[in-house]
Design an enzyme around this catalytic site. Structure first.
Site, short mmCIF file in Angstrom:
data_model
loop_
_atom_site.label_atom_id
_atom_site.label_comp_id
_atom_site.label_asym_id
_atom_site.label_seq_id
_atom_site.Cartn_x
_atom_site.Cartn_y
_atom_site.Cartn_z
N ASP A 91 -8.24 -29.37 -39.88
CA ASP A 91 -7.08 -28.60 -40.31
C ASP A 91 -5.98 -28.55 -39.24
O ASP A 91 -4.90 -28.02 -39.50
CB ASP A 91 -7.50 -27.17 -40.69
CG ASP A 91 -8.23 -27.13 -42.02
OD1 ASP A 91 -8.29 -28.18 -42.68
OD2 ASP A 91 -8.76 -26.06 -42.39
N ARG A 150 0.37 -21.85 -49.23
CA ARG A 150 -1.04 -21.59 -49.53
C ARG A 150 -1.77 -21.02 -48.31
O ARG A 150 -2.78 -20.31 -48.47
CB ARG A 150 -1.74 -22.88 -49.98
CG ARG A 150 -1.27 -23.39 -51.33
CD ARG A 150 -2.06 -24.61 -51.78
NE ARG A 150 -3.43 -24.46 -51.34
CZ ARG A 150 -4.13 -25.40 -50.71
NH1 ARG A 150 -3.62 -26.57 -50.48
NH2 ARG A 150 -5.37 -25.16 -50.33
N CYS A 210 -6.34 -28.50 -51.72
CA CYS A 210 -5.56 -29.61 -51.16
C CYS A 210 -5.99 -30.96 -51.70
O CYS A 210 -7.16 -31.20 -51.91
CB CYS A 210 -5.76 -29.63 -49.64
SG CYS A 210 -4.50 -28.76 -48.75
N LYS A 245 -7.33 -17.45 -43.49
CA LYS A 245 -7.45 -17.80 -44.92
C LYS A 245 -8.90 -18.19 -45.24
O LYS A 245 -9.47 -17.73 -46.23
CB LYS A 245 -6.50 -18.96 -45.24
CG LYS A 245 -6.73 -19.59 -46.60
CD LYS A 245 -5.73 -20.69 -46.89
CE LYS A 245 -6.16 -22.07 -46.50
NZ LYS A 245 -7.28 -22.65 -47.24
N ASN A 246 -9.47 -19.02 -44.38
CA ASN A 246 -10.80 -19.56 -44.68
C ASN A 246 -11.92 -18.57 -44.43
O ASN A 246 -13.09 -18.86 -44.69
CB ASN A 246 -11.03 -20.86 -43.90
CG ASN A 246 -10.17 -21.99 -44.43
OD1 ASN A 246 -9.51 -21.84 -45.46
ND2 ASN A 246 -10.16 -23.12 -43.74
N ARG A 279 -13.36 -34.87 -52.16
CA ARG A 279 -13.93 -33.52 -52.09
C ARG A 279 -14.98 -33.27 -53.18
O ARG A 279 -14.81 -32.42 -54.05
CB ARG A 279 -12.83 -32.46 -52.13
CG ARG A 279 -11.90 -32.57 -50.96
CD ARG A 279 -10.95 -31.44 -50.87
NE ARG A 279 -11.46 -30.37 -50.02
CZ ARG A 279 -10.70 -29.40 -49.56
NH1 ARG A 279 -9.44 -29.33 -49.87
NH2 ARG A 279 -11.22 -28.46 -48.79
N PRO A 280 -16.09 -34.01 -53.12
CA PRO A 280 -17.15 -33.81 -54.12
C PRO A 280 -17.84 -32.45 -53.94
O PRO A 280 -17.67 -31.79 -52.92
CB PRO A 280 -18.12 -34.95 -53.82
CG PRO A 280 -17.86 -35.35 -52.41
CD PRO A 280 -16.44 -35.00 -52.10
N LEU A 315 -23.17 -31.26 -52.86
CA LEU A 315 -24.02 -30.45 -51.96
C LEU A 315 -24.14 -29.02 -52.48
O LEU A 315 -25.20 -28.40 -52.36
CB LEU A 315 -23.45 -30.45 -50.54
CG LEU A 315 -23.33 -31.82 -49.88
CD1 LEU A 315 -22.60 -31.72 -48.54
CD2 LEU A 315 -24.70 -32.46 -49.68
C1 UD1 Z 1 -13.37 -26.04 -45.72
C2 UD1 Z 1 -12.02 -25.42 -45.44
C3 UD1 Z 1 -10.97 -26.50 -45.18
C4 UD1 Z 1 -11.45 -27.42 -44.06
C5 UD1 Z 1 -12.86 -27.94 -44.34
C6 UD1 Z 1 -13.45 -28.72 -43.18
C7 UD1 Z 1 -12.08 -23.37 -46.72
C8 UD1 Z 1 -11.53 -22.59 -47.87
N1 UD1 Z 1 -11.63 -24.63 -46.59
O1 UD1 Z 1 -13.23 -26.84 -46.89
O2 UD1 Z 1 -9.76 -25.87 -44.80
O3 UD1 Z 1 -10.57 -28.52 -43.97
O4 UD1 Z 1 -13.75 -26.83 -44.61
O5 UD1 Z 1 -13.47 -27.96 -42.04
O6 UD1 Z 1 -12.87 -22.88 -45.94
N2 UD1 Z 1 -18.59 -32.74 -49.05
C9 UD1 Z 1 -19.43 -33.47 -49.86
N3 UD1 Z 1 -20.09 -32.81 -50.88
C10 UD1 Z 1 -19.97 -31.48 -51.08
C11 UD1 Z 1 -19.11 -30.74 -50.23
C12 UD1 Z 1 -18.43 -31.41 -49.23
O7 UD1 Z 1 -19.57 -34.69 -49.71
O8 UD1 Z 1 -20.61 -30.94 -52.00
C13 UD1 Z 1 -17.84 -33.44 -47.98
C14 UD1 Z 1 -16.32 -33.38 -48.23
O9 UD1 Z 1 -15.89 -34.38 -49.11
C15 UD1 Z 1 -15.78 -33.56 -46.83
C16 UD1 Z 1 -16.82 -32.87 -45.96
O10 UD1 Z 1 -18.01 -32.76 -46.76
O11 UD1 Z 1 -15.74 -34.93 -46.51
C17 UD1 Z 1 -16.39 -31.51 -45.45
O12 UD1 Z 1 -16.11 -30.68 -46.55
P1 UD1 Z 1 -16.41 -29.13 -46.53
O13 UD1 Z 1 -16.93 -28.74 -45.19
O14 UD1 Z 1 -17.23 -28.81 -47.72
O15 UD1 Z 1 -14.95 -28.55 -46.71
P2 UD1 Z 1 -14.53 -27.37 -47.65
O16 UD1 Z 1 -15.56 -26.32 -47.62
O17 UD1 Z 1 -14.05 -27.89 -48.94
#
Ligand code: UD1
Length: 425
Positions: A312, A404, A123, A29-30, A128-129, A132
């Site tokens: 995950d 999902r 989810c 999926k990812n 989930r900000p 970045l």
């Molecule tokens: C992706 C995966 C999800 C997995 C996660 C971590 C997909 C579609 N989803 O989610 O299944 O659980 O990686 O392996 O690929 N963060 C910030 N600011 C940002 C972005 C992220 O602070 O702008 C923080 C998040 O709150 C979290 C951490 O970074 O604490 C990791 O998030 P991130 O790696 O971005 O996860 P996703 O890409 O949303």
């Protein structure tokens, strides 16, 4: 499907069966989601083999159709005609279906120089900000306005630049990679995420004509090109689904072979499991799991960015620890509220104490069937595993969350001998 729409179906499990047989692992999926976002950059036809029917992926395809893409499904392939995209906006009712809508900002900008995307769904596992993502795009000279639930981006002056991520965010790395593909000049991402799905996105984009190097390491370099062309690609198998079925077999006992898995993506799990009462043998794309019963607890499991233990798989490994011999400490470093499933496991008799980002899990002899709620996608999978070993019947509601990211977790496990079925709500 509209936001907030929840399937009323339930999963019913009668615990106590061992698992035997073989099972194929479907596409990740990812990997599929960012590759679909990357398709927006291709002015041509995109053919993706092994198209999986996870709801998140189907919703993302709907987003592409809303941008003007045309889809056809032939056998297992998704065929997208991305020649005539007409729209650079992802409205609220579509964006809330999947968090991948936000990963599309970079590719929509690359294609149109403008993008308007509503805040994403996905989810419910913490704040989930997206700071970045925004900082990264700004480093490429994109003007971002954040107003009334929409991010509006002007990329007319977009050009390559250096992006230092404070944290190796998967989504931000993918978003910025895609923004850099059609931007003039060189883009470098430092402290990039190293997940295999990012390597897969690089491979897909390069096959379509992009010039990206370094995915899988902490520095990714992108040299802007003028356009991307037709491409045919097969995304990697899903390491989280594979991990879920490995843990299921370890918990239930039995012997299961997974086919079409990528063993190297599962080392952080396999290295923890191959102990007293289970054996994992890997050969090529096959993983054979043999288990004879209760494991000794794993002393400490800490979720980390890849190649660390994946967040995950945290709920699934927690389900295993609830019935292991001894005490386990599970630390969740990625998402601050990713322990919602623990309340449901406790309803089934688990002994879990949560303190901030840590969970202390004392193994019990038995779990008991109960009516529980899938709190999120992977939490729901963890509850299915708990149900497989619980005494009596477990009913899981809110299974739209599980759909999902699993095509049919109940059919997969049923095919291995579990007493599990979907029932109409
Ligand atoms: C992706 C995966 C999800 C997995 C996660 C971590 C997909 C579609 N989803 O989610 O299944 O659980 O990686 O392996 O690929 N963060 C910030 N600011 C940002 C972005 C992220 O602070 O702008 C923080 C998040 O709150 C979290 C951490 O970074 O604490 C990791 O998030 P991130 O790696 O971005 O996860 P996703 O890409 O949303």
């Amino acid at each position: 499907m509209l936001c907030g729409d929840k399937t009323v179906d339930k999963i019913l499990i009668k615990g106590g069966k061992q698992l035997f047989g073989e099972i194929g692992i479907s596409s990740a999926k990812n990997a599929f989601l960012p590759i679909l976002a990357g398709s927006i950059l291709c002015s041509g036809n995109v053919v993706l083999h092994k198209y999986p029917k996870y709801d998140d992926v189907t919703n993302m395809v709907e987003i592409l159709e809303n941008l003007g893409g045309k889809k056809k499904i032939v056998d297992d392939a998704l065929m997208l005609d991305m020649n005539n995209l007409t729209n650079f906006e992802i409205p609220k009712e579509l964006a809330c279906l999947t968090r991948s809508s936000i990963f599309s900002l970079g590719s929509i900008l690359g294609r149109f120089k403008f993008a308007k995307v509503a805040y994403p769904g996905g989810c419910e596992i913490g704040a989930r900000p997206i700071d970045l993502h925004i900082k990264g795009l700004q480093a490429l000279n994109v003007k971002v306005v954040d107003r009334r639930g929409y991010l509006t981006c002007d990329g007319r002056e977009m050009k390559g630049g250096n992006v230092h991520l404070d944290f190796p965010s998967v989504g931000a790395t993918e978003n910025i990679m895609m923004a850099g593909v059609l931007a003039k000049g060189k883009t470098k991402i430092f402290n990039a995420a190293k997940e295999p799905e990012i390597v897969d996105l690089q491979n897909f984009l390069n096959r379509a004509g992009a010039k990206i190097k370094g995915a899988g390491t902490s520095t990714i370099s992108i040299e802007g090109v003028k356009s991307l062309h037709n491409v045919e690609y097969t995304p990697i198998p899903d390491r989280i689904i594979a991990g879920t079925y490995i843990i299921a077999t370890v918990m239930c006992g039995g012997e299961v072979t997974l086919n079409g898995a990528k063993t190297e993506h599962l080392q952080s799990l396999i290295s923890k499991l191959d102990n007293n009462s289970c054996k994992i043998i890997t050969k090529g794309d096959k993983i054979k799991v043999t288990s004879s019963g209760r494991l000794n607890s794993i002393a400490k499991i800490e979720t980390m960015p890849y190649p660390g233990f994946p967040t995950d798989l945290q709920p699934q490994i927690m389900a295993l620890q609830t019935i292991s011999k001894g005490t386990s400490l599970i630390v969740e470093n990625l998402f601050e509220t990713r322990f919602k499933h623990t309340g449901e496991l406790i309803k089934m008799g688990a002994d879990i104490l949560i303190e901030g980002r840590s969970a202390v899990v004392k193994g019990v002899n038995k779990l008991y069937g109960a009516e529980v709620v899938a709190t999120d996608l992977r939490g729901g999978a963890g509850l299915v595993l708990a149900g497989l070993v619980a005494d009596g019947y477990t009913t899981i509601t809110n299974i739209g969350q599980i759909n999902r990211g699993y095509e049919s977790i109940e059919n997969d496990l049923y095919s291995l001998g579990a007493d599990i079925k979907r029932i109409n709500g």
